[in-house]
Design a protein around this motif. Structure first.
Motif, PDB file in Angstrom:
ATOM      1  N   TYR A 197      31.495  -8.935 -10.892  1.00 52.45           N
ATOM      2  CA  TYR A 197      30.531  -9.660 -10.055  1.00 52.45           C
ATOM      3  C   TYR A 197      29.121  -9.320 -10.521  1.00 52.45           C
ATOM      4  N   LEU A 198      28.174 -10.138 -10.080  1.00 52.17           N
ATOM      5  CA  LEU A 198      26.756  -9.843 -10.300  1.00 52.17           C
ATOM      6  C   LEU A 198      26.147  -9.562  -8.934  1.00 52.17           C
ATOM      7  N   TRP A 199      25.324  -8.517  -8.851  1.00 52.14           N
ATOM      8  CA  TRP A 199      24.676  -8.229  -7.563  1.00 52.14           C
ATOM      9  C   TRP A 199      23.276  -8.824  -7.601  1.00 52.14           C
ATOM     10  N   LEU A 200      23.135  -9.986  -6.991  1.00 55.85           N
ATOM     11  CA  LEU A 200      21.844 -10.670  -6.961  1.00 55.85           C
ATOM     12  C   LEU A 200      21.219 -10.478  -5.578  1.00 55.85           C
ATOM     13  N   LYS A 201      20.002 -11.028  -5.409  1.00 60.52           N
ATOM     14  CA  LYS A 201      19.268 -10.810  -4.153  1.00 60.52           C
ATOM     15  C   LYS A 201      20.108 -11.148  -2.928  1.00 60.52           C
TER      16      LYS A 201
ATOM     17  N   ARG B  30      27.943 -12.108  -6.499  1.00 66.35           N
ATOM     18  CA  ARG B  30      28.367 -13.442  -6.967  1.00 66.35           C
ATOM     19  C   ARG B  30      29.309 -13.243  -8.147  1.00 66.35           C
ATOM     20  N   PRO B  31      30.357 -14.058  -8.274  1.00 63.25           N
ATOM     21  CA  PRO B  31      31.249 -13.885  -9.430  1.00 63.25           C
ATOM     22  C   PRO B  31      30.497 -14.119 -10.735  1.00 63.25           C
ATOM     23  N   MET B  32      30.733 -13.260 -11.713  1.00 62.04           N
ATOM     24  CA  MET B  32      30.099 -13.435 -13.031  1.00 62.04           C
ATOM     25  C   MET B  32      30.768 -14.628 -13.707  1.00 62.04           C
ATOM     26  N   PRO B  33      30.010 -15.689 -14.014  1.00 63.00           N
ATOM     27  CA  PRO B  33      30.644 -16.841 -14.664  1.00 63.00           C
ATOM     28  C   PRO B  33      31.071 -16.501 -16.092  1.00 63.00           C
TER      29      PRO B  33
ATOM     30  N   VAL C  81      18.457 -14.980 -19.211  1.00 61.94           N
ATOM     31  CA  VAL C  81      18.305 -13.626 -19.768  1.00 61.94           C
ATOM     32  C   VAL C  81      18.338 -12.598 -18.632  1.00 61.94           C
ATOM     33  N   ASP C  82      17.499 -12.835 -17.610  1.00 59.21           N
ATOM     34  CA  ASP C  82      17.359 -11.823 -16.549  1.00 59.21           C
ATOM     35  C   ASP C  82      18.629 -11.656 -15.718  1.00 59.21           C
ATOM     36  N   ASN C  83      19.265 -12.777 -15.365  1.00 60.45           N
ATOM     37  CA  ASN C  83      20.389 -12.692 -14.420  1.00 60.45           C
ATOM     38  C   ASN C  83      21.738 -12.484 -15.091  1.00 60.45           C
TER      39      ASN C  83
ATOM     40  N   PRO D 223      21.263  -6.862 -12.327  1.00 62.92           N
ATOM     41  CA  PRO D 223      20.146  -7.207 -13.219  1.00 62.92           C
ATOM     42  C   PRO D 223      19.014  -6.194 -13.072  1.00 62.92           C
ATOM     43  N   GLN D 224      18.332  -5.937 -14.166  1.00 63.98           N
ATOM     44  CA  GLN D 224      17.235  -4.968 -14.119  1.00 63.98           C
ATOM     45  C   GLN D 224      16.140  -5.428 -13.164  1.00 63.98           C
ATOM     46  N   ILE D 225      15.899  -6.760 -13.094  1.00 64.16           N
ATOM     47  CA  ILE D 225      14.815  -7.262 -12.237  1.00 64.16           C
ATOM     48  C   ILE D 225      15.095  -7.010 -10.754  1.00 64.16           C
TER      49      ILE D 225
END
Ligand SMILES: Cc1cc2nc3c(=O)[nH]c(=O)nc-3n(C[C@H](O)[C@H](O)[C@H](O)COP(=O)(O)OP(=O)(O)OC[C@H]3O[C@@H](n4cnc5c(N)ncnc54)[C@H](O)[C@@H]3O)c2cc1C
Length: 507
Positions: free
Chosen positions: A115-119, A123-126, A183-185, A358-360
């Motif tokens: 998964y990706l940990w976004l704000k 979310r599943p990593m596509p 790039v960022d996400n 993501p680093q951001i």
């Protein structure tokens, strides 16, 4: 069929008895410096693929063999401290596991869905090739990019080819084609996970070589990524099944199994033996080590260097200044792995194998791995498989990218508290961990910065002129365990070829 060191033919590469070298035959001496998986594999290749007798001494500076491969317990459950999975679509790691008798312990992960940990949550990593999307529908469904970025992506199919006169960073190239959000996400979290590096510094050619090759005759980056994914990176001799494999009880068991076999072949393994300097005198290597209270000298005709590049740089400074200079210019990133054990009853149900950050996002952690959801043997030891009342959930979080060394210098308690805060927020955990372990890995991962491929070519060309010397490890052909094993095998085979001792069946 290969020939054993004792001269007797045998069917497999596994010795069943201690092999006593024939004292009447002259033996060429080899010193392997570094007892990580590179040094152990180099020694293993020398003893299993040689027709000649070698007197092999392996020198390891620390008290333990294995380098980044080590396993220990957290709350009574064994969990790897460094590498925890092996790339199974290339043959090197899986075949070494088999050769040293661990085949029955080779296991598939229960899940590899990241998964990706976004704000707005996990979310599943596509599907992607190192973060470059390969399926625009799945990308849209995953909601990992803002609509404005998503809508522009199909235009990239009409792009003209890029002529790569100079190496380019992954970040700069992907941004020029797909925009900064990709790039960022997507790219940055993956590169942060594998290299602990930054997309804007890491080389496209060195870190995603298969994609780079496709781009030589494919105009669109999106299409090149699809071709890379379709072509698959599975190589001859690779294992069927998932892309990654593990070892029951931990990948950290592999060095011990290799070392046990080396001892059967009579290899002299010296731990707590740190190499200070190397000298070439009258066609013989003189290796000066710190051992116990004093210094000792080891001598050999051949030497394999299997230490991190900054260490190799120091040792080669007066032997081969150009190679030493290039080795010294390879930056290293430091990381820490913080493993947390929670009462399963306190943790919300989790899906997937873990998540990337993501680093951001500005978090302490850059990734978390749900160890007790990913590996059956951990789930059993933790009691989650059997749904025991006292079951534990084990989560391995990693911290640190290049340039973030200060964050790693905090005391364990502070680091654990920040890591727990991130993990608890992402996963939904209300109580503190019942146990934890902090493993610090200073100068752990070589950075394949732009120009890396040329730099490695220069290092190899300079060292080719020095007799009786080979070099291997994570700085050259990839940082993953499989690639490192591959680089060690190549180094050992070159040494055998140079000395005319390669067995007819080796290869
Ligand atoms: C936290 C972490 C997680 C990782 N996870 C994975 C993963 O899941 N899958 C994967 O494929 N890869 C993973 N990797 C990468 C992989 O583990 C490493 O790239 C690989 O193990 C490096 O092996 P090596 O033998 O080249 O180096 P090392 O493991 O660094 O071994 C070098 C050895 O040389 C010794 N040494 C150094 N100086 C001297 C000296 N002067 N004299 C004698 N000995 C010396 C060191 O003590 C060490 O034992 C991970 C890396 C890290 C840091």
């Amino acid at each position: 069929m290969t020939v054993s060191p004792a001269g007797a033919p045998r069917e497999s590469t596994r010795p069943s008895l201690r092999l006593v070298p024939d004292a009447t035959q002259p033996r060429r001496r080899v010193i392997v410096i570094g007892g990580g998986i590179a040094g152990l594999t180099a020694a293993h290749t020398l003893v299993t693929e040689s027709q000649e007798l070698f007197d092999i001494t392996l020198l390891e500076g620390s008290a333990e063999l294995g380098g980044k491969l080590t396993v220990s317990e957290v709350a009574g459950v064994p969990v790897d401290e460094g590498a925890e999975s092996l790339l199974a679509v290339r043959p090197e790691a899986v075949s070494l596991v088999r050769e040293v008798g661990l085949e029955r312990d080779l296991v598939d992960p229960i899940t590899t869905k990241p998964y990706l940990w976004l704000k707005d949550g996990l979310r599943p990593m596509p599907p992607s090739v190192m973060g470059v999307p390969t399926d625009l529908r799945a990308l849209a469904a995953a909601r990992v990019l803002p609509n404005r970025s998503l809508l522009k992506l199909p235009l990239e199919y009409r792009r003209r080819a890029t002529r790569f006169e100079n190496d380019v960073s992954v970040g700069a190239f992907v941004e020029s084609r797909l925009g900064r959000d990709v790039v960022d996400n997507m790219v940055e979290p993956l590169l942060g996970g594998v290299y602990a590096g930054r997309a804007d510094a890491l080389s496209l050619e060195a870190t995603v070589p298969a994609l780079f090759r496709e781009l030589q005759d494919e105009n669109s980056l999106l299409r090149a990524a699809q071709r890379t994914a379709r072509g698959g990176s599975r190589r001859a001799g690779a294992r069927r099944g998932p892309v990654f494999a593990g070892i029951r009880g931990g990948v950290g068991r592999l060095p011990g199994a290799v070392a046990d076999e080396l001892r059967l072949y009579g290899v002299d393994i010296c731990t707590n033996t740190s190499v200070r300097s190397v000298h070439r005198v009258d066609d013989v290597w003189r290796v000066i080590v710190n051992r116990g209270e004093g210094q000792e000298v080891f001598t050999a005709e051949d030497m394999v260097l299997a230490v991190p590049p900054h260490v190799a740089s120091g040792l080669l400074a007066h032997i081969c200044p150009p190679a030493a200079n290039d080795l010294g210019l390879i930056d290293m990133s430091s990381v820490a792995v913080v493993t947390l054990a929670y009462r399963a009853a306190d943790v919300a149900p989790m899906s997937g194998s873990g998540f990337l950050v993501p680093q951001i996002a500005g978090r302490t952690i850059k990734a978390a791995n749900f160890a007790s959801s990913k590996w059956n043997w951990i789930a059993r030891a933790a009691g989650t498989r059997q749904q025991r009342d006292d079951a534990l959930v084990l989560i391995r979080a990693s911290v640190g990218r290049i340039g973030e060394e200060e964050a790693l210098e905090r005391p364990d308690r502070d680091l654990v508290s920040d890591v727990h805060a991130d993990v608890a927020a992402a996963v939904g955990i209300a109580t503190p961990p019942v146990d934890f372990r902090v493993t610090r890995w200073p100068d752990a991962l070589p950075q394949y910065a732009t120009g890396h491929v040329r730099r490695v070519d220069r290092i190899r060309a300079s060292l080719a002129g020095i007799e009786g010397l080979e070099i291997c490890g994570a700085a050259f052909d990839g940082v993953g365990v499989a690639a490192v094993i591959g680089s060690a095998r190549t180094a050992a085979r070159q040494l055998l070829a140079r000395s005319g001792a390669a067995s007819a069946t080796a290869g």
